[in-house]
Design a protein around this motif. Structure first.
Motif, PDB file in Angstrom:
ATOM      1  N   GLY A 364      -2.305  -3.539   1.043  1.00  0.00           N
ATOM      2  CA  GLY A 364      -1.896  -2.476   0.134  1.00  0.00           C
ATOM      3  C   GLY A 364      -2.999  -1.466  -0.100  1.00  0.00           C
ATOM      4  N   LEU A 365      -4.215  -1.959  -0.345  1.00  0.00           N
ATOM      5  CA  LEU A 365      -5.337  -1.050  -0.575  1.00  0.00           C
ATOM      6  C   LEU A 365      -5.644  -0.225   0.671  1.00  0.00           C
ATOM      7  N   ALA A 366      -5.583  -0.877   1.841  1.00  0.00           N
ATOM      8  CA  ALA A 366      -5.835  -0.159   3.096  1.00  0.00           C
ATOM      9  C   ALA A 366      -4.810   0.951   3.295  1.00  0.00           C
ATOM     10  N   GLN A 367      -3.543   0.644   2.982  1.00  0.00           N
ATOM     11  CA  GLN A 367      -2.494   1.655   3.148  1.00  0.00           C
ATOM     12  C   GLN A 367      -2.637   2.790   2.148  1.00  0.00           C
ATOM     13  N   ILE A 368      -2.913   2.458   0.895  1.00  0.00           N
ATOM     14  CA  ILE A 368      -3.045   3.490  -0.131  1.00  0.00           C
ATOM     15  C   ILE A 368      -4.199   4.433   0.195  1.00  0.00           C
ATOM     16  N   TYR A 386       0.778   3.878   9.258  1.00  0.00           N
ATOM     17  CA  TYR A 386       1.474   2.782   8.573  1.00  0.00           C
ATOM     18  C   TYR A 386       1.808   1.661   9.550  1.00  0.00           C
ATOM     19  N   VAL A 387       2.324   2.028  10.714  1.00  0.00           N
ATOM     20  CA  VAL A 387       2.678   1.035  11.734  1.00  0.00           C
ATOM     21  C   VAL A 387       1.427   0.341  12.259  1.00  0.00           C
ATOM     22  N   GLY A 388       0.357   1.118  12.506  1.00  0.00           N
ATOM     23  CA  GLY A 388      -0.884   0.540  13.014  1.00  0.00           C
ATOM     24  C   GLY A 388      -1.489  -0.491  12.071  1.00  0.00           C
TER      25      GLY A 388
END
Length: 481
Positions: A364-368, A386-388
């Motif tokens: 979650g943190l990586a995506q945000i 997002y997919v990666g």
């Protein structure tokens, strides 16, 4: 695995697949109807606020379904404690969100959604009455009853939503469909569950489960944010129409991969939890579930990506063709998300909710952080990133799984790569065989038929045991009808 446990698992997956299959089939028809009747901007508006009831429902459920499933013999006192706790949390969450509606509208620069928020969030109240009933059915592997509840709820809610969309209620139709689904599902879970609450307000069992369930709660909230991070950012930084275009692609991808994911979730945790202390049998059961998941998810999702353009144009018109381009990318992550879910269920079944929490929150943190940095570069860049990240986290999930049941990287690749490579090669061959077909209807039909036949042939030639077992089980079920 003993014969009894095999039968329970097989029946659970069968009814889980039946439930999700019917729900996604009806959702397919309903999605087509809505996409033709409801404006892109209305889809965008609903996409903006969906995260709030999802998070509130995760807060209300608080991870107690998983906690009860991990108990060897949960008592009436355990279920009753969870029931009343969830009622309190559900009503509290609704009241808080009711008064926060103006703040939500301010974040999205759209004051028109205040009333919509307060109406849509009613589903939180309704679902709070079903947590203990759902946990009882889940723990006792009552997959058939859960399936019947879900199928009836999707049929009734889709009919009501479609009628309202036809009458031009716009996003109110989408909100009403969601409320009707939750309300119907709650009533039917009460009907199928033999457990009933009593007027004993004893929260000691909740306290004893909370250390474990709190991590599940936090994980579920982060999961909802992870899944909706693009909707949250697009709703603020892009137009309602662009948000609606992405949300349409996300919804179709979700409908496809949740068909497999829901089937696995129906049985994975309770079955694997029952095998704790029997490491060899647990590993064997887990690997079988992994191969079964790969057998279904790779051809289904990669195949959907192959036909996404013609599917979107034929079903919901060329107006949504931009969604097809995003859908092709999302299907890659859709193919691996059920595998992550299975490994997550294994971690939870071992009582390691802390690992589940930290792996999920790190994603979650990586995506945000990633999305907050790259949103100016466009929606396509955000979707690819997002997919990666989801592909990377597949191997992070495996790392922790391998520590718990000695599932090393060689076994992991042995289980997934034959299906991943077979599906990829089949889709490439199918693409080149059909690329000169101009009629979209013929192209769609030809690609589905050729890909299905080629994949079936590959599995038969390779003598894949999962295929034979699936065919045998389905045949035995239908011969009993």
């Amino acid at each position: 695995m003993s014969e009894t446990l095999k039968e329970k698992t097989a029946k659970g997956m069968f009814w889980g697949g039946m439930n999700n299959g019917i729900q996604q089939l009806i959702g397919l028809v309903y999605g087509i109807i809505l996409a033709r009747l409801v404006a892109k901007s209305d889809f965008g508006v609903m996409a903006m606020i969906n995260i709030f009831p999802l998070v509130a429902n995760a807060l209300k459920e608080s991870g107690f379904t998983a906690a009860l499933a991990n108990l060897k013999n949960p008592t009436h006192r355990d279920y009753n404690s969870v029931f009343w706790f969830n009622i309190i949390i559900g009503f509290s969450a609704y009241i808080i969100l009711f008064f926060c509606a103006p703040l939500i509208a301010e974040y999205y620069h759209n004051q028109d959604i205040v009333a919509l928020c307060r109406y849509s969030f009613i589903s939180i109240l309704l679902s709070s009455f079903a947590t203990a009933q759902s946990a009882f059915l889940f723990k006792n592997l009552k997959a058939k009853q859960i399936a019947k509840s879900g199928m009836a709820a999707i049929i009734i809610s889709s009919i009501i939503g479609s009628i309202m969309a036809f009458l031009e209620f716009g996003y109110w139709a989408l909100a009403t469909q969601g409320i009707t689904f939750v309300g119907t599902d709650t009533l039917l879970k009460w009907h199928y569950s033999s457990w009933r609450p009593t007027w004993n307000f004893d929260f000691e069992p909740v306290k004893s489960m909370f250390r474990f369930s709190f991590k599940i709660l936090a994980t579920n909230i982060i999961n909802q944010i992870n899944n909706n991070i693009l909707n949250i950012l697009l709703g603020r930084h892009y137009s309602k129409v662009e948000t609606g275009v992405y949300n349409q692609a996300y919804n179709w991808n979700f409908k496809c991969f949740s068909l497999v994911q829901g089937m696995i979730q129906q049985v994975a945790q309770p079955v694997l939890a029952d095998l704790n202390g029997e490491e060899d049998r647990q590993l064997k059961a887990f690997r079988k579930m992994m191969r079964f998941t790969c057998f279904l998810t790779f051809p289904m999702l990669l195949g959907f990506g192959l036909v996404s353009r013609e599917f979107i144009i034929i079903t919901i018109t060329e107006e949504w063709v931009a969604s097809a381009e995003l859908l092709q990318i999302l299907c890659i992550s859709g193919a691996i998300l059920p595998l992550c879910t299975l490994m997550s269920n294994l971690v939870i079944s071992k009582g390691k909710s802390g690992i589940n929490f930290w792996v999920t929150i790190s994603l979650g943190l990586a995506q945000i952080i990633t999305m907050a940095l790259i949103w100016p570069y466009g929606i396509h860049t955000m979707v690819v990133s997002y997919v990666g990240l989801n592909l990377l986290w597949l191997f992070i999930w495996h790392f922790f799984t391998s520590k718990l049941i000695h599932y090393n990287i060689f076994l992991f690749l042995k289980d997934i790569m034959p299906f991943a490579l077979s599906a990829t090669v089949v889709m490439i061959i199918t693409y080149y065989l059909t690329r000169n077909i101009e009629n979209l209807y013929i192209l769609l039909g030809a690609r589905i038929l050729i890909a299905a036949l080629l994949y079936f042939a590959v599995m038969k030639i390779a003598r894949v045991k999962i295929l034979d077992e699936c065919l045998s089980f389905v045949y035995s079920k239908f011969t009993k009808l």
